[in-house]
Scaffold this motif. Sequence first.
Motif, mmCIF file in Angstrom:
data_model
loop_
_atom_site.group_PDB
_atom_site.id
_atom_site.type_symbol
_atom_site.label_atom_id
_atom_site.label_comp_id
_atom_site.label_asym_id
_atom_site.label_seq_id
_atom_site.Cartn_x
_atom_site.Cartn_y
_atom_site.Cartn_z
ATOM 1 N N CYS A 1 -6.884 -1.438 -0.128
ATOM 2 C CA CYS A 1 -5.703 -1.730 0.946
ATOM 3 C C CYS A 1 -6.942 -1.610 2.365
ATOM 4 O O CYS A 1 -7.456 -1.650 3.130
ATOM 5 C CB CYS A 1 -4.811 -0.791 1.621
ATOM 6 N N CYS B 1 0.088 3.408 3.446
ATOM 7 C CA CYS B 1 0.297 3.500 4.966
ATOM 8 C C CYS B 1 1.376 1.634 4.712
ATOM 9 O O CYS B 1 1.828 1.768 6.001
ATOM 10 C CB CYS B 1 -0.965 2.405 5.639
ATOM 11 N N CYS C 1 1.143 -1.182 0.244
ATOM 12 C CA CYS C 1 0.139 -0.116 0.086
ATOM 13 C C CYS C 1 0.765 1.106 -0.140
ATOM 14 O O CYS C 1 1.809 1.509 0.940
ATOM 15 C CB CYS C 1 -0.879 0.015 1.038
ATOM 16 N N ASN D 1 -6.583 2.735 1.149
ATOM 17 C CA ASN D 1 -6.895 3.456 0.341
ATOM 18 C C ASN D 1 -6.931 2.816 -1.100
ATOM 19 O O ASN D 1 -6.971 1.478 -0.876
ATOM 20 C CB ASN D 1 -4.893 3.412 0.264
ATOM 21 N N CYS E 1 -5.584 0.184 5.614
ATOM 22 C CA CYS E 1 -5.971 1.500 5.889
ATOM 23 C C CYS E 1 -7.242 1.788 4.491
ATOM 24 O O CYS E 1 -7.500 2.719 4.865
ATOM 25 C CB CYS E 1 -5.054 2.286 5.350
#
Length: 181
Positions: free
Chosen positions: A43, A13, A10, A48, A46
Amino acid sequence: MAVSKIDFNCPSCGKKNRVKIKNIYSKEDITEVLNRNVFKVECSKCKNITTLDYPFTYIDDKYIIYYNMEDTIEENKIKRSCKTFDDIKEKILIFNDELNDILIEYIKLFIESELKKDNIFSEVRYDSLVNDELRFYVINKKEYANIPYSFYNDLLNKGKFKEVKDAAVIDANTCLKYFHL
Ligand SMILES: [Zn+2]
């Protein structure tokens, strides 16, 4: 199921994720392929969203396009190979409008050479068939160039085409091997 797993870190993070991706897409997925949503992965930590480019095969009733994959499917359909996403997107648009991609590449060369006369150096991409015109996007000008369908049809009837064997790459560099007037 043609599914495989790929790993990605990711960018937000740093977590190492393993996600399932499809290796084969078909007509039902066309919108998701063309807008690149098929490349979006989340992800697990997180949430994302990242875009991950990966190889796949796109199968339609009439054609098969390999996106950075080997030709492995034994079927009597038009077959093409593409190396970039812009290339496969353009191929899908061309075949969905039931046009000949060899001739479209030839017309793109023609448009590019006409633009050069006005000192415009740009790559051109097939965009769509609107009414009786083929619409091409002139990247550096951010404008469309239109070609009458009758011009295309004339060339289609007059030109000589060579059979394409296997999943060839048909682009500006190769189209003249398969077409001449
Ligand atoms: Zn993350």
